[in-house]
Motif scaffolding. Structure first.
Motif, PDB file in Angstrom:
ATOM      1  N   GLN A1289       0.809  -1.223   0.000  1.00 55.04           N
ATOM      2  CA  GLN A1289       0.000   0.000   0.000  1.00 55.04           C
ATOM      3  C   GLN A1289       0.838   1.266   0.000  1.00 55.04           C
ATOM      4  O   GLN A1289       0.376   2.307  -0.438  1.00 55.04           O
ATOM      5  N   THR A1290       2.061   1.281   0.487  1.00 56.20           N
ATOM      6  CA  THR A1290       2.874   2.520   0.568  1.00 56.20           C
ATOM      7  C   THR A1290       4.315   2.172   0.278  1.00 56.20           C
ATOM      8  O   THR A1290       4.738   1.019   0.392  1.00 56.20           O
ATOM      9  N   VAL A1291       5.103   3.245  -0.059  1.00 62.35           N
ATOM     10  CA  VAL A1291       6.513   3.059  -0.429  1.00 62.35           C
ATOM     11  C   VAL A1291       7.439   3.584   0.626  1.00 62.35           C
ATOM     12  O   VAL A1291       8.653   3.595   0.436  1.00 62.35           O
ATOM     13  N   PHE A1292       6.897   4.047   1.771  1.00 61.71           N
ATOM     14  CA  PHE A1292       7.801   4.600   2.798  1.00 61.71           C
ATOM     15  C   PHE A1292       7.214   4.221   4.157  1.00 61.71           C
ATOM     16  O   PHE A1292       6.046   3.859   4.292  1.00 61.71           O
ATOM     17  N   TYR A1293       8.086   4.376   5.176  1.00 62.98           N
ATOM     18  CA  TYR A1293       7.685   4.080   6.542  1.00 62.98           C
ATOM     19  C   TYR A1293       8.563   4.898   7.445  1.00 62.98           C
ATOM     20  O   TYR A1293       9.615   5.415   7.046  1.00 62.98           O
ATOM     21  N   THR A1294       8.141   5.032   8.747  1.00 60.27           N
ATOM     22  CA  THR A1294       8.895   5.809   9.735  1.00 60.27           C
ATOM     23  C   THR A1294       9.719   4.876  10.572  1.00 60.27           C
ATOM     24  O   THR A1294       9.321   3.765  10.903  1.00 60.27           O
ATOM     25  N   GLU A1295      10.883   5.386  10.948  1.00 52.93           N
ATOM     26  CA  GLU A1295      11.783   4.591  11.758  1.00 52.93           C
ATOM     27  C   GLU A1295      11.515   4.770  13.247  1.00 52.93           C
ATOM     28  O   GLU A1295      11.950   3.954  14.040  1.00 52.93           O
ATOM     29  N   GLN A1296      10.867   5.868  13.663  1.00 50.48           N
ATOM     30  CA  GLN A1296      10.664   6.128  15.078  1.00 50.48           C
ATOM     31  C   GLN A1296       9.190   6.409  15.326  1.00 50.48           C
ATOM     32  O   GLN A1296       8.458   6.743  14.405  1.00 50.48           O
ATOM     33  N   ARG A1297       8.863   6.268  16.569  1.00 49.09           N
ATOM     34  CA  ARG A1297       7.483   6.562  16.987  1.00 49.09           C
ATOM     35  C   ARG A1297       7.349   8.051  17.201  1.00 49.09           C
ATOM     36  O   ARG A1297       8.268   8.718  17.652  1.00 49.09           O
ATOM     37  N   CYS A1298       6.167   8.571  16.938  1.00 46.82           N
ATOM     38  CA  CYS A1298       5.871   9.998  17.109  1.00 46.82           C
ATOM     39  C   CYS A1298       4.683  10.136  18.056  1.00 46.82           C
ATOM     40  O   CYS A1298       3.868   9.224  18.215  1.00 46.82           O
ATOM     41  N   ILE A1299       4.599  11.282  18.655  1.00 46.89           N
ATOM     42  CA  ILE A1299       3.474  11.570  19.550  1.00 46.89           C
ATOM     43  C   ILE A1299       2.206  11.578  18.724  1.00 46.89           C
ATOM     44  O   ILE A1299       2.120  12.320  17.741  1.00 46.89           O
ATOM     45  N   PRO A1300       1.249  10.734  19.100  1.00 52.51           N
ATOM     46  CA  PRO A1300      -0.018  10.755  18.351  1.00 52.51           C
ATOM     47  C   PRO A1300      -0.781  12.040  18.654  1.00 52.51           C
ATOM     48  O   PRO A1300      -0.956  12.421  19.794  1.00 52.51           O
ATOM     49  N   LEU A1301      -1.217  12.694  17.616  1.00 53.19           N
ATOM     50  CA  LEU A1301      -1.936  13.959  17.769  1.00 53.19           C
ATOM     51  C   LEU A1301      -3.450  13.750  17.767  1.00 53.19           C
ATOM     52  O   LEU A1301      -4.188  14.668  18.142  1.00 53.19           O
ATOM     53  N   GLN A1302      -3.861  12.606  17.345  1.00 57.71           N
ATOM     54  CA  GLN A1302      -5.321  12.358  17.272  1.00 57.71           C
ATOM     55  C   GLN A1302      -5.880  12.245  18.677  1.00 57.71           C
ATOM     56  O   GLN A1302      -5.435  11.423  19.477  1.00 57.71           O
ATOM     57  N   GLY A1303      -6.755  13.130  18.990  1.00 57.61           N
ATOM     58  CA  GLY A1303      -7.388  13.102  20.301  1.00 57.61           C
ATOM     59  C   GLY A1303      -6.601  13.802  21.377  1.00 57.61           C
ATOM     60  O   GLY A1303      -7.026  13.818  22.535  1.00 57.61           O
ATOM     61  N   LEU A1304      -5.413  14.296  21.027  1.00 57.24           N
ATOM     62  CA  LEU A1304      -4.588  14.989  22.016  1.00 57.24           C
ATOM     63  C   LEU A1304      -5.171  16.357  22.260  1.00 57.24           C
ATOM     64  O   LEU A1304      -5.517  17.088  21.311  1.00 57.24           O
ATOM     65  N   SER A1305      -5.260  16.722  23.527  1.00 56.49           N
ATOM     66  CA  SER A1305      -5.847  18.020  23.861  1.00 56.49           C
ATOM     67  C   SER A1305      -4.919  19.127  23.376  1.00 56.49           C
ATOM     68  O   SER A1305      -3.685  18.965  23.265  1.00 56.49           O
ATOM     69  N   ALA A1306      -5.513  20.270  23.070  1.00 58.07           N
ATOM     70  CA  ALA A1306      -4.754  21.429  22.584  1.00 58.07           C
ATOM     71  C   ALA A1306      -3.779  21.912  23.630  1.00 58.07           C
ATOM     72  O   ALA A1306      -2.679  22.387  23.329  1.00 58.07           O
ATOM     73  N   GLU A1307      -4.174  21.806  24.923  1.00 60.86           N
ATOM     74  CA  GLU A1307      -3.290  22.290  25.992  1.00 60.86           C
ATOM     75  C   GLU A1307      -2.019  21.482  26.026  1.00 60.86           C
ATOM     76  O   GLU A1307      -0.902  22.038  26.115  1.00 60.86           O
ATOM     77  N   LEU A1308      -2.175  20.121  25.948  1.00 62.39           N
ATOM     78  CA  LEU A1308      -0.978  19.297  25.997  1.00 62.39           C
ATOM     79  C   LEU A1308      -0.116  19.467  24.727  1.00 62.39           C
ATOM     80  O   LEU A1308       1.112  19.480  24.796  1.00 62.39           O
ATOM     81  N   GLU A1309      -0.803  19.573  23.611  1.00 64.68           N
ATOM     82  CA  GLU A1309      -0.049  19.749  22.367  1.00 64.68           C
ATOM     83  C   GLU A1309       0.727  21.068  22.382  1.00 64.68           C
ATOM     84  O   GLU A1309       1.909  21.143  22.023  1.00 64.68           O
ATOM     85  N   GLU A1310       0.043  22.130  22.857  1.00 69.14           N
ATOM     86  CA  GLU A1310       0.710  23.436  22.912  1.00 69.14           C
ATOM     87  C   GLU A1310       1.861  23.384  23.892  1.00 69.14           C
ATOM     88  O   GLU A1310       2.942  23.936  23.651  1.00 69.14           O
ATOM     89  N   LEU A1311       1.650  22.683  25.047  1.00 62.56           N
ATOM     90  CA  LEU A1311       2.719  22.591  26.041  1.00 62.56           C
ATOM     91  C   LEU A1311       3.907  21.825  25.466  1.00 62.56           C
ATOM     92  O   LEU A1311       5.066  22.219  25.670  1.00 62.56           O
ATOM     93  N   MET A1312       3.593  20.729  24.745  1.00 67.88           N
ATOM     94  CA  MET A1312       4.694  19.967  24.168  1.00 67.88           C
ATOM     95  C   MET A1312       5.426  20.755  23.089  1.00 67.88           C
ATOM     96  O   MET A1312       6.654  20.739  22.992  1.00 67.88           O
TER      97      MET A1312
END
Length: 1489
Positions: A1289-1312
């Motif tokens: 289905q795809t030609v690329f992939y990520t080597e590391q994990r990233c902070i999931p943004l789905q459902g993350l509150s704006a306060e925590l995202e802004e703080l991060m």
């Protein structure tokens, strides 16, 4: 005969200067005709005649290509040269020699030998001595008046040496007896033998002449004859000048033939010739003087007449019987009275060929000068020649091959049908006019009409010369022209006198050598006498000279005497010619010959009649000349025939005189060649006389004479009329020319009339004679005068000498203009410009009067217009006005004064108002130096010079004060400025000094205000002040302190850059510390905007924080830290806003539904492919191979892309000392404000992070976080869905994990996001990252996302435990830190700095910083640093600046430092009492001490 001389003289001797050394006369004219001029010889000679005839001779150099071949037959040419004895050529020398010959002959006949004595080492000039004594009145008079010393001085002897007595003795011994003989004193006693008549002899004897003549006896020898000019008996002895050595006299030997003689008569009379018979009858031999026959042994017999005389009766008496022949006084008188033969050159006994003569000539010259012939200078030969001809001590004999007939041996020029065959290139010389065989008989020469060939006159003569061979002073036959061409050989030196000086030259020679002319009246016509040109010039005769070289012509003009000599072996050719201008002179010459009884070479009348018979073909000008000459001839002939008719001659007959030879028809008296008429007598057949000498024919009655005539008068008149008719056209023209030339006043004709006469002469081909040349000259003068007059009237005269913008260098002066006006009125023609020029002259005179008036006034500036007006008027006058230079000088003087005044006024009104500048003063002085002196100018010059001297002195002093190192103090320069301001001049260095002093004062005021102000100075302002202070060359005390502050700030910035910036970082320190105005792709423009990093000065505008330069400008212009913080806060908001937009954009382009081929990611801006890394901050994807090396491990903390990883992110404990050290410096810099804001932002974020961590214990928060992190929808963010897709289905992939943004509150995202934006490394950042990345799971979870959240109590306990031990650690750290010395503090800090540097190096290896593996770090770690003590912990810190920053330490349990201004404590209170902060007071609940 061969050339003979005394021993050759050395050149060194001849080059020694002598008082009587020959001085060369001036050179004659030398002409070099062009080929066109050379084509017609007679036209060229007629052209140069006005110039050349003034010197009598001239030299003509043909064109270089005119080189005729030498056509003479050298092998056939043989000749016998003439012998020339040089000292016999000169007239005065020959007179002396003749006199000596007479003296020698006199003593020879007396039986004695002449000896010439020496006086004062010089040979005695007997001729000069005899002449001086005669001029003084004779021997007796000189003796009576004692004039012998005077005579000695006249002869050149120095006085005071008894020379006079020696001269008297020599005269009395040698010359006095000859004088008595000449006066007849020695013959007075010769009488019949009568004793009664001997009284005079006795009286004469009483004078004791015997004793006065005793010096005559001595060595004697027979005399000899010089040059054989006197007829001698064959057996006669030759004259001999012997040499005798004596203290008082010496004799000079002269080469003669000697015979041995005895010094005295011996007693043996039989050995000498007997003067008497033995035994003689007593009555037969008696003395004819005393009549006595006694004293027979003293009785002499004459060898001529056998008369007898007593030796003691003779006058002068003889004390001995002479040895040899003796003549009595009567025979002596008869012998000495014989007339001398005419002097002439002898012919040599040898016949020479040209080659033999050349060898002899070259040998003679080289032997004489002792050097090769070609090396002998011509000047040396010339001086030696004239020395030799004037001396009687040396006899030099040379030979001269002169007057060799070319008809017999051939000419040197080629001739037609001659023996010499010319080549094709030399045929032009056969008919050339300069070929001497053609010149005499060419049409322009009147000798063409002479029927006979006259050798040497119409036929050339050849001349072969050697060194010293000469040709004497003479004029050509019939006073004709002559031309001489030197074919080859050494030069020929010529001397000439103009024709008008001929009579003068003859008179001088007759006066200086009268004895020669008495015996030979036509001496100068015999070519045997020369005279030194210097002698002639001393008597006023103009003499000119030239050296004729091979290939050159010399032309002599009518009646021009000329002479010369040859420098060596050469070959020349000469011929005569006559032009029509010679004809009057030719007739005059015949009359002159008649007076001298000299024969004519040809009959002038016959030549004229021959031309008259050819009247039809004569040239018109020649016809006119013949007509004039014939009219004179016929008039004279008519008068002579009338005269003889009246004398009684009645018989007449016609005679064909042109058929007779010239010697058969010569006049018996004057030797003139008769042609028109002559008188004959039957008694003298074959002889005739001209009509001028009718009485000299014979003694017969005149009636018996017969008049023989060639033409009757009736025959002559038609001949003259025919010539007249031929010349009428020319004569009519000549009459008109004469008329217009002699017109006066109103009868003058115009110039046009003169031009018409010239045109008529050209159309009728009238010859170029004197009249035509005069007319042409007058016409040219009139035209020139007309042109010059018109140009003078126009004031626009142009000449080749005119200089640009100035007057002509050859302008007429006013006096010349007056003369020019007079010349216009004196011209024989009328000019219309004459009255106008007269009016112009009047205006010029008025101008001169006005100019003189102006020049007599004083110099003033007001006189400039008047002088300029006069000069403007002068341009109308094209004449040289003497007032113009004076007016120009006066104008320059007045303009200079005007320039000085204008300069002074302009300086006063200028913006500087300082006065004259140095350049202006120098320029004015330089201009004034070139002006003529005047008192007014000198005064102004003195003032200017004084001012300039003072100004230059202070200018140099001001320059030195500004350049001196170390610089002077402000007080010293201020004193100098006061001196400079007192000088009324513009001094650039003085103004610079003044400006420097003013700048120094302003700078010091600013520095003082900066120190006294309450605010901290900004770095830009401080740097600008330091730069300005350094540029001021004055000793400024605050400058060093300010430079120290700037250096400290620069050192701080360098330390801060080392702390924050990564190795080879493209960012500046301010870029790292400030929030970003541009995030993402816009930041790629940072390099272009980096140039705007320097602070901008000028008018303030509304702050637009769109770029780093705007931020830098806003920070630099902010008044205090609060405004700077506000600015940075605004930038922070923009940073967060733009980053949020960027994160959303990057997340959206990585959705699975997007077309990957169109997506541009990474720094390479290519589609995603293979292993990818996603930035936790900007959420953009990057190829792993583009941003990380192969050796790098996967990051253990939040991975940031190269654009987001901007610095080393040092820990907070390393940043706080930087801020503390900057606060100690007390200087504001944008980086300092940015650092302060960064720290406050960090502390603020830290506080928020702690608050969030505190809220972990809330169930709602825990549930929210757990749901946000672990719900199925939020377990994977949208950007990570493509990382989980299958390879299909795809030609690329990520080597590391990233902070999931789905459902993350704006306060925590802004703080991060803000935590990641901070350029400080905090444990809270890593802890928050891990929490958001892993959710609430425990560290031992199964890794499937189902980990249970940590108990809220665990987080709170951790925080509480950290807070509980915080105060204890701070108190302990403070005590240890304060008790530690400063050096130890620095040593403790070094490991930290080293550790920080090592960590930065690791980051440069592109390994992302990993999060702390121990979860949330201790938030109080920053309290362990020194900077915790200097950050004011007051809740509302006032952030004081400058002098308001004073600190006080809490004496409670916290031991923190507070600003006194923030806590309201004064300095006095802090010193007297302890201070406890509010927190400690509440906590400890104890009263304040």
């Amino acid at each position: 005969a061969t050339p003979a001389s005394t021993s050759p003289r050395r050149p060194a001797t001849m080059t020694q200067p002598r008082p009587d050394e020959f001085k060369p006369p001036p050179e004659c004219p030398v002409f070099e005709p062009s080929r066109e001029e050379f084509a017609d010889p007679f036209a060229f000679i007629n052209k140069i005649r006005p110039i050349a005839e003034k010197s009598g001779i001239c030299k003509v150099r043909p064109p270089p290509d005119w080189q005729p071949p030498f056509a003479c037959d050298v092998d056939r040419l043989h000749f016998t040269p003439r012998i020339q004895r040089l000292n016999e050529l000169e007239a005065q020398t020959r007179v002396k020699l003749n006199f000596l010959d007479k003296i020698a002959k006199f003593w020879e006949l007396q039986g004695c030998t002449l000896k010439i004595p020496h006086v004062e080492r010089k040979i005695l000039d007997l001729y000069h001595l005899n002449k001086l004594v005669a001029d003084e009145g004779g021997f007796d008079t000189v003796c009576q008046d004692r004039r012998w010393t005077k005579i000695a001085m006249k002869m050149g002897f120095a006085p005071g040496k008894a020379v006079g007595s020696h001269l008297r003795g020599h005269y009395e011994r040698i010359l006095y007896p000859y004088h008595l003989f000449q006066t007849g004193s020695s013959l007075l006693c010769v009488q019949k033998p009568m004793l009664a008549q001997n009284t005079s002899d006795k009286e004469y004897k009483s004078h004791d002449l015997v004793q006065r003549q005793n010096a005559l006896a001595g060595d004697s020898c027979p005399p000899s004859r010089r040059a054989k000019r006197m007829k001698m008996e064959p057996e006669g002895p030759e004259l001999n000048f012997t040499q005798q050595t004596d203290e008082l006299q010496k004799e000079v030997p002269i080469q003669v033939k000697q015979e041995p003689v005895e010094t005295k008569l011996t007693a043996e009379t039989d050995k000498s010739r007997s003067r008497y018979k033995k035994p003689p009858p007593v009555d037969l031999y008696v003395c004819l003087i005393c009549g006595s026959g006694s004293d027979e042994d003293r009785l002499l017999l004459c060898d001529g007449c056998d008369d007898s005389y007593h030796t003691f009766c003779l006058i002068p008496p003889l004390h001995d019987v002479p040895k040899g022949d003796w003549r009595c006084p009567k025979c002596l008188s008869q012998e000495c009275g014989k007339p001398q033969d005419a002097f002439g050159f002898e012919q040599a006994q040898r016949d020479y060929s040209l080659r033999a003569f050349g060898e002899m000539a070259d040998s003679f010259k080289s032997d004489y000068f002792n050097m090769p012939v070609h090396m002998v200078p011509t000047e040396l030969v010339e001086k030696e020649f004239w020395r030799l001809v004037s001396t009687i001590e040396e006899d030099v004999t040379v030979e001269y091959g002169a007057d060799i007939a070319s008809k017999e041996f051939g000419s040197g020029f080629p001739i037609k049908n001659g023996r010499f065959k010319v080549g094709p290139g030399d045929e032009k010389y056969l008919n050339c006019g300069w070929n001497l065989n053609n010149m005499a008989m060419m049409t322009p020469s009147v000798l063409t009409h002479v029927t006979a060939d006259i050798c040497g006159m119409t036929l050339p003569w050849l001349y072969v010369g050697m060194c010293f061979s000469s040709f004497c002073w003479h004029i050509e036959d019939h006073w004709s022209y002559s031309i001489n061409y030197l074919h080859w050989g050494e030069p020929k030196t010529w001397y000439g006198a103009p024709g008008f000086a001929a009579v003068q030259l003859e008179a001088v020679m007759k006066r200086l050598a009268p004895e020669l002319f008495e015996s030979q009246p036509d001496l100068l016509h015999q070519l045997v006498t020369i005279m030194n040109p210097n002698t002639l010039m001393e008597h006023g005769v103009p003499i000119y000279r030239t050296n004729q070289c091979a290939g050159e012509f010399v032309i002599t003009f009518p009646r021009a005497y000329h002479s010369g000599f040859n420098q060596g072996f050469n070959f020349a050719e000469a011929v005569n010619f006559c032009t029509l201008d010679w004809m009057p002179l030719g007739r005059q010459c015949v009359d002159h010959y008649r007076l001298l009884n000299r024969y004519c070479v040809f009959s002038h009348d016959e030549m004229v009649c021959n031309m008259a018979t050819k009247a039809d073909c004569l040239d018109v000008v020649l016809a006119s000349a013949v007509h004039k000459d014939m009219a004179v001839m016929i008039r004279e002939e008519r008068e002579l025939r009338e005269k003889v008719r009246k004398m009684g001659v009645v018989q007449c007959e016609q005679a064909e005189y042109d058929l007779l030879q010239d010697d058969e028809r010569q006049c018996l008296k004057c030797r003139t060649t008769c042609y028109l008429s002559a008188l004959t007598c039957p008694c003298r057949s074959g002889l005739q006389v001209c009509l001028h000498h009718a009485l000299d024919l014979c003694s017969c009655p005149i009636s018996s004479y017969t008049l023989r005539y060639r033409f009757t008068l009736d025959d002559l008149y038609p001949m003259m009329n025919a010539v007249k008719q031929r010349a009428e056209s020319y004569d009519g023209w000549a009459c008109r020319v004469t008329e217009v030339l002699e017109a006066k006043l109103d009868k003058k004709r115009s110039v046009a009339m003169f031009r018409s006469l010239l045109e008529e002469s050209e159309s009728n081909l009238f010859p170029d004679n004197d009249l035509l040349r005069h007319l042409r000259l007058i016409t040219q003068d009139a035209e020139k005068c007309c042109s010059v007059a018109q140009q003078l009237l126009n004031g626009k005269r142009q000449t080749r000498f005119r200089s640009g913008g100035g007057k002509s260098q050859n302008q007429l002066t006013v006096e010349e203009m007056r003369s020019f006006v007079r010349q216009l009125y004196n011209l024989p023609c009328s000019l219309p410009q004459a009255p106008l020029l007269k009016e112009l002259l009047n205006r010029i005179e008025d101008f001169q009067q006005h100019s003189e008036k102006v020049l007599n006034e004083e110099v003033s500036v007001d006189s400039v217009p008047e002088i300029q007006g006069l000069l403007d008027i002068s341009f109308q006058f094209d004449v040289s006005l003497p007032e113009l230079p004076l007016l120009r000088e006066r104008l320059e003087q007045a303009r200079w004064l005007q320039a000085v005044r204008q300069a002074e006024e302009g300086a006063d009104t200028s913006s500087s108002g300082r006065g004259l500048s140095l350049d202006v003063m120098r320029k004015l002085i330089d201009q004034g130096v070139g002006l003529s002196p005047h008192p007014v100018l000198e005064k102004a010059m003195a003032c200017l010079q004084e001012l300039l001297t003072i100004s230059e002195l202070w200018e140099d002093k001001a320059r030195a004060l500004l350049k001196d190192r170390p610089p002077h103090t402000l007080e010293e320069l201020s004193s100098a400025v006061r001196e400079v301001e007192g000088i009324p001049a513009y001094l650039p260095n003085g103004l610079i000094l003044l400006d420097t002093v003013n700048k120094a004062k302003e700078w010091l005021q600013e520095a003082e205000a900066l120190q006294q102000g309450g605010r901290m100075p900004v770095l830009d302002l401080l740097t600008e002040m330091v730069q300005r202070g350094r540029a001021i060359p004055i000793q400024l005390d605050p400058l060093e302190r300010l430079e120290g502050l700037v250096n400290e700030v620069q050192a701080w910035k360098e330390l801060a850059a080392k702390t924050f910036l990564m190795k080879n970082s493209p960012y500046t320190l301010l870029e790292v510390l400030c929030p970003r105005c541009e995030v993402g792709g816009a930041s790629l423009k940072r390099k272009a905007k980096k140039a705007k990093e320097s602070p901008l000065h000028g008018k303030k505008k509304a702050a637009k924080l769109e770029s780093l330069s705007d931020v830098d400008k806003a920070l630099s212009e902010s008044k205090d830290s609060a405004s700077a913080m506000a600015t940075l806060g605004e930038v922070r908001l923009k940073e967060l806003e733009s980053l949020s937009t960027l994160r959303a954009a990057n997340e959206s382009k990585l959705l699975p539904a997007a077309d990957c081929s169109d997506v541009k990611v990474c720094v390479c801006q290519k589609p995603p492919m293979g292993a990818m890394l996603q930035c936790e901050l900007c959420r953009d994807a990057f190829h792993s191979v583009c941003v990380r090396g192969p050796a790098e491990a996967k990051p253990a903390h939040a991975w940031l892309c190269p654009l987001c990883q901007r610095s080393e992110k040092p820990p907070l404990e390393k940043i706080l000392p930087l801020l503390a050290s900057l606060q100690r410096i007390r200087v504001r810099v944008p980086e300092g404000d940015a650092l302060r804001y960064l720290i406050e932002r960090t502390v603020s974020w830290q506080r928020r992070a702690r608050q969030v961590s505190t809220r972990w214990g809330d169930p709602d928060v825990q549930y929210l976080t757990s749901n946000a992190l672990h719900s199925p929808a939020a377990a994977v963010s949208p950007s990570q869905e493509w990382s989980r897709s299958s390879a299909a289905q795809t030609v690329f992939y990520t080597e590391q994990r990233c902070i999931p943004l789905q459902g993350l509150s704006a306060e925590l995202e802004e703080l991060m996001v803000e935590g990641l934006l901070l350029q400080v490394s905090l444990p809270e950042t890593q802890q928050l990252y891990r929490v958001l990345l892993n959710g609430m799971t425990s560290p031992t979870g199964n890794g499937h996302g189902n980990t249970s959240p940590r108990e809220p109590g665990d987080k709170s306990k951790l925080l509480n435990s950290q807070g509980k031990n915080k105060d204890e650690r701070k108190v302990k750290h403070r005590v240890e830190w304060e008790g530690m010395p400063a050096g130890a503090r620095e040593r403790l800090l070094k490991p930290r700095r080293k550790k920080a540097r090592m960590s930065r190096e690791k980051r440069c290896e592109r390994r992302p910083a990993s999060a702390s593996p121990t979860g949330l770090s201790d938030l109080s770690q920053s309290d362990d640093s020194e900077e915790d003590m200097i950050v004011c912990p007051a809740e509302r810190c006032l952030q004081p600046e400058g002098d308001e920053v004073f600190w006080v330490q809490c004496d409670g349990s916290c031991n923190q430092w507070f600003h006194m201004a923030c806590v309201g404590v004064s300095a006095e209170l802090a010193e007297k009492e302890d201070y406890v902060c509010v927190s400690c007071a509440i906590k400890d609940a104890r009263p304040r001490k």
